[in-house]
Motif scaffolding. Structure first.
Motif, PDB file in Angstrom:
ATOM      1  N   LEU A 119       4.586 -12.563   6.867  1.00 25.92           N
ATOM      2  CA  LEU A 119       5.493 -12.382   5.741  1.00 25.92           C
ATOM      3  C   LEU A 119       4.813 -12.748   4.433  1.00 25.92           C
ATOM      4  O   LEU A 119       4.055 -13.734   4.364  1.00 25.92           O
ATOM      5  CB  LEU A 119       6.745 -13.239   5.925  1.00 25.92           C
ATOM      6  CG  LEU A 119       7.805 -12.697   6.894  1.00 25.92           C
ATOM      7  CD1 LEU A 119       8.778 -13.794   7.292  1.00 25.92           C
ATOM      8  CD2 LEU A 119       8.541 -11.517   6.283  1.00 25.92           C
ATOM      9  N   SER A 120       5.099 -11.993   3.378  1.00 26.69           N
ATOM     10  CA  SER A 120       4.553 -12.287   2.057  1.00 26.69           C
ATOM     11  C   SER A 120       5.169 -13.576   1.524  1.00 26.69           C
ATOM     12  O   SER A 120       6.218 -14.034   2.006  1.00 26.69           O
ATOM     13  CB  SER A 120       4.850 -11.122   1.107  1.00 26.69           C
ATOM     14  OG  SER A 120       6.259 -10.945   0.966  1.00 26.69           O
ATOM     15  N   PRO A 121       4.547 -14.219   0.529  1.00 23.98           N
ATOM     16  CA  PRO A 121       5.072 -15.483   0.002  1.00 23.98           C
ATOM     17  C   PRO A 121       6.506 -15.396  -0.501  1.00 23.98           C
ATOM     18  O   PRO A 121       7.247 -16.388  -0.417  1.00 23.98           O
ATOM     19  CB  PRO A 121       4.097 -15.809  -1.139  1.00 23.98           C
ATOM     20  CG  PRO A 121       2.814 -15.167  -0.727  1.00 23.98           C
ATOM     21  CD  PRO A 121       3.217 -13.892  -0.033  1.00 23.98           C
ATOM     22  N   ASP A 122       6.931 -14.227  -1.015  1.00 21.00           N
ATOM     23  CA  ASP A 122       8.319 -14.093  -1.476  1.00 21.00           C
ATOM     24  C   ASP A 122       9.255 -13.575  -0.403  1.00 21.00           C
ATOM     25  O   ASP A 122      10.469 -13.434  -0.643  1.00 21.00           O
ATOM     26  CB  ASP A 122       8.391 -13.197  -2.712  1.00 21.00           C
ATOM     27  CG  ASP A 122       7.942 -11.754  -2.429  1.00 21.00           C
ATOM     28  OD1 ASP A 122       7.627 -11.437  -1.255  1.00 21.00           O
ATOM     29  OD2 ASP A 122       7.906 -10.947  -3.379  1.00 21.00           O
ATOM     30  N   GLY A 123       8.727 -13.268   0.786  1.00 19.70           N
ATOM     31  CA  GLY A 123       9.569 -12.807   1.881  1.00 19.70           C
ATOM     32  C   GLY A 123      10.062 -11.381   1.751  1.00 19.70           C
ATOM     33  O   GLY A 123      10.890 -10.942   2.561  1.00 19.70           O
ATOM     34  N   SER A 163     -10.452  -2.152  14.836  1.00 19.00           N
ATOM     35  CA  SER A 163      -9.467  -3.152  15.238  1.00 19.00           C
ATOM     36  C   SER A 163      -9.121  -4.032  14.048  1.00 19.00           C
ATOM     37  O   SER A 163      -9.522  -5.193  13.960  1.00 19.00           O
ATOM     38  CB  SER A 163     -10.003  -3.989  16.405  1.00 19.00           C
ATOM     39  OG  SER A 163     -11.282  -4.497  16.094  1.00 19.00           O
ATOM     40  N   SER A 164      -8.365  -3.484  13.087  1.00 21.03           N
ATOM     41  CA  SER A 164      -7.907  -4.233  11.919  1.00 21.03           C
ATOM     42  C   SER A 164      -6.650  -5.002  12.305  1.00 21.03           C
ATOM     43  O   SER A 164      -5.683  -4.415  12.780  1.00 21.03           O
ATOM     44  CB  SER A 164      -7.599  -3.285  10.756  1.00 21.03           C
ATOM     45  OG  SER A 164      -8.751  -2.545  10.392  1.00 21.03           O
ATOM     46  N   ALA A 165      -6.647  -6.316  12.102  1.00 20.98           N
ATOM     47  CA  ALA A 165      -5.529  -7.131  12.561  1.00 20.98           C
ATOM     48  C   ALA A 165      -5.535  -8.464  11.824  1.00 20.98           C
ATOM     49  O   ALA A 165      -6.328  -8.693  10.916  1.00 20.98           O
ATOM     50  CB  ALA A 165      -5.609  -7.352  14.068  1.00 20.98           C
ATOM     51  N   GLN A 166      -4.611  -9.353  12.201  1.00 22.49           N
ATOM     52  CA  GLN A 166      -4.521 -10.718  11.691  1.00 22.49           C
ATOM     53  C   GLN A 166      -4.414 -10.768  10.164  1.00 22.49           C
ATOM     54  O   GLN A 166      -5.175 -11.475   9.495  1.00 22.49           O
ATOM     55  CB  GLN A 166      -5.722 -11.532  12.175  1.00 22.49           C
ATOM     56  CG  GLN A 166      -5.865 -11.550  13.683  1.00 22.49           C
ATOM     57  CD  GLN A 166      -7.252 -11.937  14.145  1.00 22.49           C
ATOM     58  OE1 GLN A 166      -8.136 -12.232  13.352  1.00 22.49           O
ATOM     59  NE2 GLN A 166      -7.458 -11.943  15.451  1.00 22.49           N
ATOM     60  N   PRO A 167      -3.449 -10.048   9.556  1.00 28.93           N
ATOM     61  CA  PRO A 167      -3.334 -10.056   8.096  1.00 28.93           C
ATOM     62  C   PRO A 167      -2.836 -11.402   7.575  1.00 28.93           C
ATOM     63  O   PRO A 167      -2.040 -12.080   8.222  1.00 28.93           O
ATOM     64  CB  PRO A 167      -2.314  -8.947   7.820  1.00 28.93           C
ATOM     65  CG  PRO A 167      -1.479  -8.891   9.059  1.00 28.93           C
ATOM     66  CD  PRO A 167      -2.424  -9.187  10.188  1.00 28.93           C
ATOM     67  N   ALA A 168      -3.328 -11.781   6.391  1.00 29.18           N
ATOM     68  CA  ALA A 168      -2.893 -13.001   5.708  1.00 29.18           C
ATOM     69  C   ALA A 168      -2.753 -12.685   4.225  1.00 29.18           C
ATOM     70  O   ALA A 168      -3.667 -12.114   3.617  1.00 29.18           O
ATOM     71  CB  ALA A 168      -3.888 -14.135   5.925  1.00 29.18           C
ATOM     72  N   TRP A 169      -1.627 -13.075   3.617  1.00 32.31           N
ATOM     73  CA  TRP A 169      -1.365 -12.796   2.207  1.00 32.31           C
ATOM     74  C   TRP A 169      -2.052 -13.834   1.324  1.00 32.31           C
ATOM     75  O   TRP A 169      -2.065 -15.025   1.634  1.00 32.31           O
ATOM     76  CB  TRP A 169       0.124 -12.823   1.924  1.00 32.31           C
ATOM     77  CG  TRP A 169       0.908 -11.735   2.587  1.00 32.31           C
ATOM     78  CD1 TRP A 169       1.363 -11.723   3.866  1.00 32.31           C
ATOM     79  CD2 TRP A 169       1.322 -10.513   1.988  1.00 32.31           C
ATOM     80  NE1 TRP A 169       2.042 -10.551   4.111  1.00 32.31           N
ATOM     81  CE2 TRP A 169       2.046  -9.787   2.981  1.00 32.31           C
ATOM     82  CE3 TRP A 169       1.179  -9.960   0.719  1.00 32.31           C
ATOM     83  CZ2 TRP A 169       2.599  -8.540   2.729  1.00 32.31           C
ATOM     84  CZ3 TRP A 169       1.736  -8.708   0.469  1.00 32.31           C
ATOM     85  CH2 TRP A 169       2.438  -8.013   1.469  1.00 32.31           C
ATOM     86  N   THR A 170      -2.612 -13.373   0.206  1.00 28.34           N
ATOM     87  CA  THR A 170      -3.060 -14.320  -0.807  1.00 28.34           C
ATOM     88  C   THR A 170      -1.826 -14.990  -1.408  1.00 28.34           C
ATOM     89  O   THR A 170      -0.726 -14.421  -1.381  1.00 28.34           O
ATOM     90  CB  THR A 170      -3.863 -13.605  -1.908  1.00 28.34           C
ATOM     91  OG1 THR A 170      -3.071 -12.546  -2.471  1.00 28.34           O
ATOM     92  CG2 THR A 170      -5.155 -13.028  -1.337  1.00 28.34           C
ATOM     93  N   ARG A 175      -2.589  -9.363  -2.586  1.00 26.88           N
ATOM     94  CA  ARG A 175      -3.635  -8.831  -1.724  1.00 26.88           C
ATOM     95  C   ARG A 175      -3.477  -9.367  -0.300  1.00 26.88           C
ATOM     96  O   ARG A 175      -2.786 -10.367  -0.069  1.00 26.88           O
ATOM     97  CB  ARG A 175      -5.017  -9.193  -2.276  1.00 26.88           C
ATOM     98  CG  ARG A 175      -5.336  -8.534  -3.608  1.00 26.88           C
ATOM     99  CD  ARG A 175      -6.669  -8.984  -4.153  1.00 26.88           C
ATOM    100  NE  ARG A 175      -6.653 -10.403  -4.508  1.00 26.88           N
ATOM    101  CZ  ARG A 175      -7.731 -11.091  -4.894  1.00 26.88           C
ATOM    102  NH1 ARG A 175      -8.909 -10.486  -4.950  1.00 26.88           N
ATOM    103  NH2 ARG A 175      -7.633 -12.363  -5.199  1.00 26.88           N
ATOM    104  N   ILE A 176      -4.133  -8.683   0.625  1.00 28.94           N
ATOM    105  CA  ILE A 176      -4.075  -9.058   2.033  1.00 28.94           C
ATOM    106  C   ILE A 176      -5.498  -9.159   2.568  1.00 28.94           C
ATOM    107  O   ILE A 176      -6.303  -8.246   2.401  1.00 28.94           O
ATOM    108  CB  ILE A 176      -3.277  -8.025   2.857  1.00 28.94           C
ATOM    109  CG1 ILE A 176      -1.802  -8.017   2.414  1.00 28.94           C
ATOM    110  CG2 ILE A 176      -3.378  -8.320   4.354  1.00 28.94           C
ATOM    111  CD1 ILE A 176      -0.995  -6.903   3.045  1.00 28.94           C
ATOM    112  N   VAL A 177      -5.805 -10.291   3.184  1.00 32.04           N
ATOM    113  CA  VAL A 177      -7.067 -10.476   3.889  1.00 32.04           C
ATOM    114  C   VAL A 177      -6.798 -10.263   5.373  1.00 32.04           C
ATOM    115  O   VAL A 177      -5.785 -10.737   5.900  1.00 32.04           O
ATOM    116  CB  VAL A 177      -7.641 -11.886   3.647  1.00 32.04           C
ATOM    117  CG1 VAL A 177      -8.862 -12.148   4.536  1.00 32.04           C
ATOM    118  CG2 VAL A 177      -8.010 -12.052   2.177  1.00 32.04           C
TER     119      VAL A 177
END
Length: 372
Positions: A119-123, A163-170, A175-177
């Motif tokens: 989930l993004s920081p603002d949900g 195999s793009s996976a494990q997203p994390a929001w800045t 942006r997404i890492v």
């Protein structure tokens, strides 16, 4: 759990079941996690961050990843109802246990499903990986309402057939890492970054310092923490007595002496010896294109090289289209000839003993639904 800085880790659980996916609540007071009790039975639980009584929130045949809502009232998880159905993302209320489905893989979708919720920081946005198979998944973003209901269809951010996976929001939510190769399919994974609102055709960029990175996560202040996957694989030669007994000596092929380096360090992999009078073998392609069948096709991972009995052809596996297919080439590296083109993952090409260079090898196949 471990405090940042000096000190030793504190063990929080002692259950004999296998636990995974620990996730901090936004206020840092609780940890949600998964525990596999038995095949086909996994629980989602929450416990105090310093240890204490656990509370079971939900149970399913399988879960994959956890993300907290910003208010700490809802957990988003990847859940599979049965082995015959793909994973989908669900929101689960901590107060009531109410479950609502957030994503629905297309009805004709044959793959693993939706994994790695974030989930993004603002949900208001949910990033996740939609996997046709574990080696072939892409990052999507689903818009949400303030009540964590879908506000449209998922938008695909990546299209690299990897195999793009494990997203994390800045922390700013812009942006997404994410990791590429983080399921262990590729010898050298990496971290990439892409705008959360990337336009059509906009490509993710390599994250400086993210080589070999998996499982990225951000602190609220913007520090990026990730695991670095390091594998040291070396190729050894065994000398046999000739009477079927155990080998009498061994030598690592790049230690010197009469040995010859095939691939060094963690980029080495299985070697298949060719017939007498031909090259000694071939190894898995390294991500850095150091040696082996990498030079035959630079568009994807290359592995599983097998010589024909007469030494005239080489069968190998590559995934230029996101799924492993069987290719054929010659020892001098002529342009590969594709032998299979199924959306499933083909594996283990094997020549018959009487095969000649003009014949094709038999292949084993594993389906993309299994993710192998």
């Amino acid at each position: 759990m471990k405090l940042v800085g000096p000190g030793v880790p504190i063990r929080l659980t002692n259950d004999p079941g296998t636990e995974s996916s620990p996730a901090w609540s936004p206020d840092g007071r609780q940890i949600a996690f998964l525990r596999k009790l038995a095949p086909g039975r996994t629980i989602l639980a929450v416990m105090p961050a310093l240890g204490g009584n656990e509370r079971i929130v939900a149970e399913a045949s399988s879960f994959w990843g956890i993300s907290w809502s910003p208010d700490g009232q809802t957990l988003v998880v990847s859940r599979r109802g049965s082995a015959e159905r793909p994973f989908a993302l669900f929101g689960i209320s901590l107060a009531t246990g109410e479950t609502r489905q957030l994503t629905r893989p297309p009805a004709e979708f044959p793959g693993v499903g939706d994994l790695s919720p974030s989930l993004s920081p603002d949900g208001r946005s949910l990033a996740f990986a939609r996997a046709l198979s574990l080696p072939n998944s892409e990052i999507y973003v689903l818009p949400l309402t303030k009540d964590l209901e879908p506000a449209g269809d998922p938008v695909r951010l990546t299209s690299d057939n990897t195999s793009s996976a494990q997203p994390a929001w800045t922390p700013d939510g812009k942006r997404i890492v994410f990791s590429v190769g983080g399921y262990g399919w590729e010898a050298s994974p990496a971290l990439k970054i892409i705008p959360a609102s990337a336009g059509p055709g906009e490509k993710a960029q390599n994250l400086p310092g993210g080589e070999d990175g998996v499982y990225p996560t951000f602190s609220r202040t913007g520090s990026l923490v990730f695991a670095r996957s390091l594998t040291d694989v070396n190729i050894w030669r065994l000398r046999w007595t000739g009477d079927g007994r155990a080998p009498v000596c061994s030598r690592r092929l790049h230690e010197g002496g009469s040995g010859t380096a095939i691939l060094r360090g963690r980029h080495a992999d299985r070697v298949h010896l060719g017939p007498l009078g031909h090259d000694p073998g071939l190894a898995l392609r390294s991500r850095r294109n150091e040696a082996g069948p990498a030079d035959l096709d630079r568009r994807g991972i290359t592995s599983g090289a097998r010589w024909s009995p007469d030494g005239e052809r080489i069968a190998f596996l590559s995934n230029p289209d996101g799924h492993m297919d069987v290719f054929l080439t010659t020892p001098n590296g002529r342009r590969p000839e594709r032998l299979t083109s199924s959306p499933a993952h083909d594996s283990a090409p094997s020549w018959s003993r009487t095969a000649h260079g003009s014949t094709s090898p038999r292949t084993g196949r594993t389906t993309s639904r299994s993710g192998r």
